[in-house]
Design a protein around this motif. Structure first.
Motif, mmCIF file in Angstrom:
data_model
loop_
_atom_site.group_PDB
_atom_site.id
_atom_site.type_symbol
_atom_site.label_atom_id
_atom_site.label_comp_id
_atom_site.label_asym_id
_atom_site.label_seq_id
_atom_site.Cartn_x
_atom_site.Cartn_y
_atom_site.Cartn_z
ATOM 1 N N GLY A 233 0.787 -1.226 0.000
ATOM 2 C CA GLY A 233 0.000 0.000 0.000
ATOM 3 C C GLY A 233 0.820 1.276 0.000
ATOM 4 O O GLY A 233 0.274 2.354 0.200
ATOM 5 N N MET A 234 2.143 1.169 -0.216
ATOM 6 C CA MET A 234 2.965 2.382 -0.123
ATOM 7 C C MET A 234 2.687 3.361 -1.265
ATOM 8 O O MET A 234 3.006 4.530 -1.157
ATOM 9 C CB MET A 234 4.451 2.038 -0.076
ATOM 10 C CG MET A 234 5.033 1.474 -1.326
ATOM 11 S SD MET A 234 6.780 1.142 -1.065
ATOM 12 C CE MET A 234 7.187 0.388 -2.610
ATOM 13 N N PHE A 235 2.055 2.909 -2.358
ATOM 14 C CA PHE A 235 1.715 3.815 -3.453
ATOM 15 C C PHE A 235 0.291 4.341 -3.345
ATOM 16 O O PHE A 235 -0.131 5.156 -4.146
ATOM 17 C CB PHE A 235 1.879 3.109 -4.799
ATOM 18 C CG PHE A 235 3.294 2.735 -5.109
ATOM 19 C CD1 PHE A 235 4.331 3.644 -4.981
ATOM 20 C CD2 PHE A 235 3.599 1.454 -5.548
ATOM 21 C CE1 PHE A 235 5.633 3.295 -5.268
ATOM 22 C CE2 PHE A 235 4.897 1.096 -5.846
ATOM 23 C CZ PHE A 235 5.923 2.023 -5.704
ATOM 24 N N ARG A 236 -0.459 3.870 -2.354
ATOM 25 C CA ARG A 236 -1.867 4.250 -2.200
ATOM 26 C C ARG A 236 -1.988 5.764 -2.067
ATOM 27 O O ARG A 236 -1.318 6.390 -1.254
ATOM 28 C CB ARG A 236 -2.437 3.547 -0.975
ATOM 29 C CG ARG A 236 -3.906 3.743 -0.792
ATOM 30 C CD ARG A 236 -4.404 2.835 0.319
ATOM 31 N NE ARG A 236 -5.829 2.945 0.446
ATOM 32 C CZ ARG A 236 -6.428 3.679 1.387
ATOM 33 N NH1 ARG A 236 -5.717 4.327 2.283
ATOM 34 N NH2 ARG A 236 -7.739 3.741 1.426
ATOM 35 N N HIS A 237 -2.839 6.332 -2.878
ATOM 36 C CA HIS A 237 -3.134 7.770 -2.927
ATOM 37 C C HIS A 237 -1.952 8.624 -3.372
ATOM 38 O O HIS A 237 -1.965 9.839 -3.200
ATOM 39 C CB HIS A 237 -3.699 8.273 -1.597
ATOM 40 C CG HIS A 237 -5.016 7.629 -1.278
ATOM 41 N ND1 HIS A 237 -5.497 7.557 -0.009
ATOM 42 C CD2 HIS A 237 -5.952 7.013 -2.058
ATOM 43 C CE1 HIS A 237 -6.660 6.933 -0.007
ATOM 44 N NE2 HIS A 237 -6.956 6.587 -1.262
ATOM 45 N N LYS A 238 -0.924 8.003 -3.923
ATOM 46 C CA LYS A 238 0.154 8.757 -4.569
ATOM 47 C C LYS A 238 -0.255 8.984 -6.010
ATOM 48 O O LYS A 238 -1.130 8.319 -6.537
ATOM 49 C CB LYS A 238 1.481 7.975 -4.520
ATOM 50 C CG LYS A 238 1.950 7.603 -3.125
ATOM 51 C CD LYS A 238 2.312 8.809 -2.312
ATOM 52 C CE LYS A 238 2.980 8.484 -1.007
ATOM 53 N NZ LYS A 238 2.143 7.858 -0.012
ATOM 54 N N ILE A 239 0.378 9.934 -6.656
ATOM 55 C CA ILE A 239 0.034 10.256 -8.031
ATOM 56 C C ILE A 239 0.988 9.531 -8.968
ATOM 57 O O ILE A 239 2.203 9.565 -8.775
ATOM 58 C CB ILE A 239 0.092 11.777 -8.245
ATOM 59 C CG1 ILE A 239 -0.963 12.432 -7.353
ATOM 60 C CG2 ILE A 239 -0.118 12.135 -9.705
ATOM 61 C CD1 ILE A 239 -0.849 13.907 -7.244
ATOM 62 N N GLY A 240 0.431 8.868 -9.974
ATOM 63 C CA GLY A 240 1.253 8.154 -10.936
ATOM 64 C C GLY A 240 0.696 8.302 -12.335
ATOM 65 O O GLY A 240 -0.503 8.342 -12.528
ATOM 66 N N ALA A 241 1.588 8.419 -13.307
ATOM 67 C CA ALA A 241 1.164 8.526 -14.704
ATOM 68 C C ALA A 241 1.972 7.547 -15.547
ATOM 69 O O ALA A 241 3.167 7.390 -15.332
ATOM 70 C CB ALA A 241 1.376 9.949 -15.211
ATOM 71 N N SER A 242 1.295 6.915 -16.469
ATOM 72 C CA SER A 242 1.959 6.015 -17.403
ATOM 73 C C SER A 242 2.414 6.809 -18.621
ATOM 74 O O SER A 242 1.626 7.542 -19.206
ATOM 75 C CB SER A 242 0.992 4.926 -17.857
ATOM 76 O OG SER A 242 0.509 4.212 -16.752
ATOM 77 N N VAL A 243 3.674 6.667 -18.976
ATOM 78 C CA VAL A 243 4.226 7.334 -20.153
ATOM 79 C C VAL A 243 4.980 6.288 -20.954
ATOM 80 O O VAL A 243 5.789 5.543 -20.396
ATOM 81 C CB VAL A 243 5.179 8.486 -19.763
ATOM 82 C CG1 VAL A 243 5.845 9.075 -20.992
ATOM 83 C CG2 VAL A 243 4.433 9.556 -18.983
ATOM 84 N N VAL A 244 4.720 6.235 -22.266
ATOM 85 C CA VAL A 244 5.360 5.243 -23.119
ATOM 86 C C VAL A 244 5.984 5.941 -24.317
ATOM 87 O O VAL A 244 5.327 6.736 -24.985
ATOM 88 C CB VAL A 244 4.337 4.184 -23.601
ATOM 89 C CG1 VAL A 244 5.007 3.155 -24.478
ATOM 90 C CG2 VAL A 244 3.656 3.511 -22.421
ATOM 91 N N ALA A 245 7.257 5.669 -24.553
ATOM 92 C CA ALA A 245 7.927 6.108 -25.781
ATOM 93 C C ALA A 245 7.988 4.890 -26.690
ATOM 94 O O ALA A 245 8.520 3.854 -26.311
ATOM 95 C CB ALA A 245 9.314 6.633 -25.478
ATOM 96 N N VAL A 246 7.439 5.021 -27.873
ATOM 97 C CA VAL A 246 7.265 3.881 -28.761
ATOM 98 C C VAL A 246 8.188 3.998 -29.959
ATOM 99 O O VAL A 246 8.218 5.024 -30.628
ATOM 100 C CB VAL A 246 5.800 3.804 -29.239
ATOM 101 C CG1 VAL A 246 5.604 2.617 -30.144
ATOM 102 C CG2 VAL A 246 4.860 3.729 -28.053
ATOM 103 N N ARG A 247 8.924 2.924 -30.217
ATOM 104 C CA ARG A 247 9.778 2.891 -31.398
ATOM 105 C C ARG A 247 9.011 2.354 -32.589
ATOM 106 O O ARG A 247 9.085 2.881 -33.679
ATOM 107 C CB ARG A 247 11.006 2.032 -31.141
ATOM 108 C CG ARG A 247 11.945 2.025 -32.321
ATOM 109 C CD ARG A 247 13.270 1.414 -31.991
ATOM 110 N NE ARG A 247 14.066 1.342 -33.210
ATOM 111 C CZ ARG A 247 15.024 0.484 -33.399
ATOM 112 N NH1 ARG A 247 15.327 -0.375 -32.456
ATOM 113 N NH2 ARG A 247 15.697 0.470 -34.511
ATOM 114 N N ARG A 248 8.275 1.298 -32.385
ATOM 115 C CA ARG A 248 7.470 0.740 -33.470
ATOM 116 C C ARG A 248 6.041 0.571 -32.974
ATOM 117 O O ARG A 248 5.312 1.528 -32.879
ATOM 118 C CB ARG A 248 8.074 -0.578 -33.946
ATOM 119 C CG ARG A 248 9.375 -0.377 -34.693
ATOM 120 C CD ARG A 248 9.796 -1.634 -35.456
ATOM 121 N NE ARG A 248 10.967 -1.373 -36.287
ATOM 122 C CZ ARG A 248 12.212 -1.515 -35.859
ATOM 123 N NH1 ARG A 248 12.454 -1.933 -34.639
ATOM 124 N NH2 ARG A 248 13.222 -1.259 -36.662
#
Length: 111
Positions: free
Chosen positions: A12-27
């Motif tokens: 639960g250490m990430f509970r209510h923390k802010i997180g965003a998924s970011v993807v750099a795509v080659r193909r």
């Protein structure tokens, strides 16, 4: 299922923390990876800022992703929304009590 066990093993250490998924795509393959990362954020009960599209930028060579104008705009919007969400969460901590964490109930689908 691997993501679920990784997410629940963080205690639960990430509970209510802010997180965003970011993807750099080659193909290709960026959207499935993006979806898997978002699932991890959901499993961890994290708060997720949004942008104006999928948080994906494209390029075929190192540094080329910076030439993806739409991708760079998406990253700017995501950065601004993340900063805003962090301010809102911090301001709200003195106004709203955090809800209690519930222990996870595991279901055995083999009966």
């Amino acid at each position: 299922m691997v993501h679920f066990f990784v997410a629940t093993s963080n205690g639960g250490m990430f509970r209510h923390k802010i997180g965003a998924s970011v993807v750099a795509v080659r193909r290709s393959g960026g959207i499935p990876v993006f979806d898997q990362l978002n699932n991890y954020i959901n499993y961890s009960e994290m708060l997720m800022p949004t942008s104006n599209y999928w948080n994906v930028a494209y390029g075929t060579a190192p540094g080329e992703v910076t030439q993806d104008e739409e991708g760079m705009q998406i990253m700017r919007v995501l950065g601004k929304n993340t900063a805003w969400m962090m301010k809102v969460v911090e301001a709200g901590k003195s106004q709203v009590k955090e809800n209690e964490k519930e222990d996870k109930i595991f279901t055995n689908f083999i009966r």
